[in-house]
Design an enzyme around this catalytic site. Structure first.
Site, PDB file in Angstrom:
ATOM      1  N   ASP A  36       0.834  -1.217   0.000  1.00  0.00           N
ATOM      2  CA  ASP A  36       0.000   0.000   0.000  1.00  0.00           C
ATOM      3  C   ASP A  36       0.864   1.261   0.000  1.00  0.00           C
ATOM      4  OD1 ASP A  36      -1.814   2.021   0.650  1.00  0.00           O
ATOM      5  OD2 ASP A  36      -2.369   1.193   2.605  1.00  0.00           O
ATOM      6  N   HIS A  61      -4.143   4.470   6.527  1.00  0.00           N
ATOM      7  CA  HIS A  61      -2.989   3.957   5.773  1.00  0.00           C
ATOM      8  C   HIS A  61      -1.678   4.267   6.492  1.00  0.00           C
ATOM      9  CE1 HIS A  61      -5.449   3.058   2.191  1.00  0.00           C
ATOM     10  NE2 HIS A  61      -6.157   4.111   2.592  1.00  0.00           N
TER      11      HIS A  61
END
Lengths: 554, 554
Positions: B194, B367
């Site tokens: 990610d 995130h």
């Protein structure tokens, strides 16, 4: 003899609840002055609109009382409406030399006379009927910015314009704190102050901090350096040029507005460039990459700008190479985020190193943060406060900040464009409303695009249009040609033949039914076609194109 | 017997150079697995498009090899394409219980069978031909998220999915560090990770920090509290409900997707709510304002959402009052900034107190920031690295970060959707390209709106359309009815009568000229009309409407 009125009026015509089209009216009796005259860029739902300016009906109705327009600085959101306003009003326009320099080129482009421009400088006073207008130097992201104060028989009004309190400005010209303090000491009735950064805690960093990042980047770059910034940010451009000089690089200026403003600023002495530093962009290939800096527009990802064209490999003179370092020395203006990011992504795809705000200290704001605002309030110590220049939440945050500095809640006015604020030495209130609002400029049309045209553009943009043309015999009332279908932006017609045949059948059915029932009114036939097709198309496609039945009679 | 191939392929079909439509293919010989199957929201220039999904031509061509689709978590950009993908492919879909719970409701809405959904949990293993797929619990802004690892004869691949390393997650279920470390110890061939926050320094704060702000806000609020957040953020909702319980407030859930997800999460045990806490929104007026919390959708300013309707005084059940405190516990997704700000401004206009991200600590990202990414790299210590899930600049920043952690530059691959990455135990390379790209969904049409339709929508949106209808006698070739003009989105016709007359004259001139020269080809006549009018209109208005000449022959 008329009695001296004991009240003044302040009427914002723009800049309240919005970032842009700043314009404030101050009225004392039959004397009116106007502070700034800016444009705004269109909202997302204003499809096809080029720019937005304030509605100046009030000024047109009161044109004989206007003593002048006074400008705080040369940004578009403070001067950009003047090419339109000066076509309606023939009044003097006062501004500092750089402000007028930038304005002049905008007026020339629009064929507006420059005869009414009058240069002023901090310390000057202009008599405007019974009022006297003065100017105070402040820091901002464009050189030669001023705050404006208006002395009236009722009291003094201070309008900060856009400002920050940069303690180490690039040109050394610090905000005139003493003058602000002096006004505060003598007593200020109303303060109007910039609310752009009223959400932001602390202090806005000095413009000079960007110079530090320039230095570090220039020191480490081995290839060309391309710097994109706002063309009006003379101090930023000065720092880039100074750093280029330090590292023995030549500077090429690219992009119409950048070339334009740099020329004006050099001519007027606001930008100092050593001889031999500037080169023409055509010459850049005559030097090694390590000796080149390109200053350019496009820091907002504007599709037609020089930087965007470079990123898309679509620029005639500059091709990005993997050894290039591109500095985007700006923050995306709200709404431009995606465009700016797209430019950055394409530059990275071409292999360039990109220095941009999210990842580096490469931009500072030109507006005062909360601690600076508090200092301004404590210097001016006004009786009444009106937050200006901000979206509604900024005005609310600024109002609360003013309360924290000791202004009573009832002396603070958060208002919308067009509301008339009336102040006596003791009392302030909202005393009515004048016409105000956005006037949309689309091409040569000023104000001719309204809600109906915009609504149609929105519908067309979503699902396109389907046109149904039928030629009908005048005598017999029957179809003699068509129905013919033309569609745009609805479906890809070559792959939708079946749907098109269905539509024609539906239209024929409607017409037959009308004929059978002896119905000949066009309006009824058209609306039946629209209803039947609208329903059918939504069922088949879940889309709602604009349906336009056209009947030709022969 | 076929030789065991000594290579694996990794093919991203979405998520590269974009935030959204994540989809990654892993292929070993004739075994294919797919990780995630997400949608993306349309770009600004995709007018009228509802959503965008990956082009799955490659999967359709290789359908017999697909062993399954493996889901990392239940966000739209990871599962949202499945209602379309599962209409084309009949393959098992593996996901955790909450992920499948959310997916089920999406599939039902689209009339897709639920038969192929197979629940898994961290620790499970699924055999997929010669590959084995495992799941590792990670933290993210939705509960029940997993990373996926794939053991192949060539080596192990780890795909992090979306993750952060929250050391104090709300549900206490910490990322399985030991499992990540164990994989790293045994040797990982390729890491895909990610990249969303690869620009952001430091660590992403724990979800629990938002709970602290909730507590402070709830403690001080005297009237109702309205909390808007992402409906999928179960932990955020849990914290709001817990804080409500602490301060003895009832909670009403509002907005279709919020009600839906809360029900699923409660049913599956991911959301724990004490009996008697939830009330129906119809009941809120039975309690004092100080006893009410409303949880709602609309944190992105979506025009039809509950919060936006409240802000616009357009909600059937909830009217904003000046004693309300509205908490917008979210950050605007890029592109939504203006919508979110508009909502905040309207809430302030109604007098409510508004707590939002720019001014308070009311949202944290889901995130990993740079230091967390580095830790992930150091746990996994892969031979090869492929940054995924990010716009191009995020991928580049993540690649550079990976270099800092010691992965050689030549072992890092920043690629675009559709590029085929091929890995042996020793070497990686880009070995070709398969079909990939955006498929636009507009209503019921999947992929039928292409460049031509979009180009027309864009032109229509900018300057509208002008339709010119002429009926011509087949035999004599002369005009017998018209020209009739219909325009939409161009000018306000009632105020443009003169322009319309000019246009008709121009058309008649063209037709007369054609007739005089014996020209009868429709195509020529139409293009002459278009050219002459286009030039005239641009001169008169500086606008370029679409001009559509239509000839009817009788």
């Amino acid at each position: 003899m008329a009695k001296t009125p004991q009240k003044i009026q302040i009427i914002p015509l723009g800049g309240m609840g919005e970032i842009g089209k700043n314009m404030t009216v101050v009225r004392y009796g039959e004397d009116i002055i106007v502070i700034d005259s800016g444009l705004m860029f269109p909202e997302d739902d204003m499809l096809g609109i080029d720019l937005v300016i304030p509605d100046i009906s009030y000024l047109i109705e009161n044109r004989e009382f206007i003593k002048g327009i006074f400008l705080t600085h040369g940004h578009e959101d403070h001067i950009g409406a003047l090419p339109y306003v000066l076509k309606e009003l023939c009044v003097p326009v006062y501004g500092t030399r750089l402000t007028l320099g930038i304005l002049e080129s905008r007026l020339k482009e629009n064929g507006v006379s420059l005869d009414n421009l009058i240069p002023i400088q901090p310390g000057d006073h202009i008599t405007a009927g019974a009022m006297k207008v003065g100017f105070i130097r402040v820091s901002h992201s464009i050189a030669d910015s001023v705050a404006i104060y208006v002395q009236t028989p009722v009291g003094t009004i201070v309008h900060t314009g856009d400002f920050k309190l940069d303690q180490t400005p690039v040109d050394g010209k610090v905000t005139q704190y003493a003058k602000l303090a002096e006004l505060g000491e003598r007593g200020v009735l109303v303060l109007l102050a910039d609310s752009t950064n009223a959400e932001r805690p602390g202090y806005t960093p000095s413009e000079k901090t960007v110079g530090v990042t320039f230095d570090e980047t220039f020191r480490n770059a081995r290839g060309r350096i391309i710097v994109a910034t706002f063309s009006s940010n003379i101090h930023r451009i000065q720092q880039a040029i100074d750093t280029a000089t330090k590292y023995r690089r030549k500077v090429a200026i690219l992009g119409r507005s950048m070339v334009n403003v740099v020329n004006i600023a050099m001519e007027l002495g606001y930008l100092k460039v050593a001889d031999g530093t500037l080169i023409d962009v055509e010459e850049i290939n005559n030097y090694p990459a390590s000796s080149i800096v390109i200053m350019t527009t496009g820091s907002q990802g504007e599709p037609m700008s020089a930087l965007t064209r470079m990123a898309m490999s679509d620029h005639r003179q500059v091709e990005i190479s993997p050894s290039d370092t591109v500095i985007i020395s700006a923050t995306p203006i709200p709404g431009n985020e995606k465009l700016v990011h797209r430019t950055i992504d394409y530059l990275f795809r071409q292999g360039a190193e990109v220095i941009y705000e999210a990842a580096s200290e490469i931009h500072v704001s030109g507006h005062a943060s909360r601690e600076e605002l508090k200092l301004m309030h404590n210097l001016i110590r006004p009786k009444f406060f009106v937050p200006v220049h901000g979206e509604f939440r900024h005005l609310v945050k600024h109002a609360k900040l003013a309360q924290e500095t000791g202004i009573p809640k009832e002396n603070i006015f958060v208002v919308e464009n067009g509301q008339v604020l009336e102040f006596t030495p003791d009392k302030g209130c909202v005393a009515g409303k004048v016409t105000a609002g956005p006037v949309l400029v689309d091409g040569l049309g000023v104000g001719d695009v309204g809600n109906i045209v915009l609504r149609d553009r929105r519908q067309l943009s979503q699902d396109g249009i389907l046109i149904v043309v039928m030629t009908i015999d005048k005598q017999r009332g029957c179809l003699i040609a068509g129905p013919d279908l033309v569609s745009r932006g609805f479906v890809y017609v070559r792959e939708s033949e079946m749907l098109m045949e269905e539509i024609k059948d539906k239209v024929r059915q409607v017409l037959e039914k009308c004929e059978a029932n002896g119905i000949t009114e066009w309006a009824f036939i058209k609306s039946s076609v629209r209803d039947v097709l609208g329903k059918h198309l939504y069922e088949k496609t879940r889309r709602r194109p604009m349906i336009l039945p056209i009947i030709m009679e022969v």
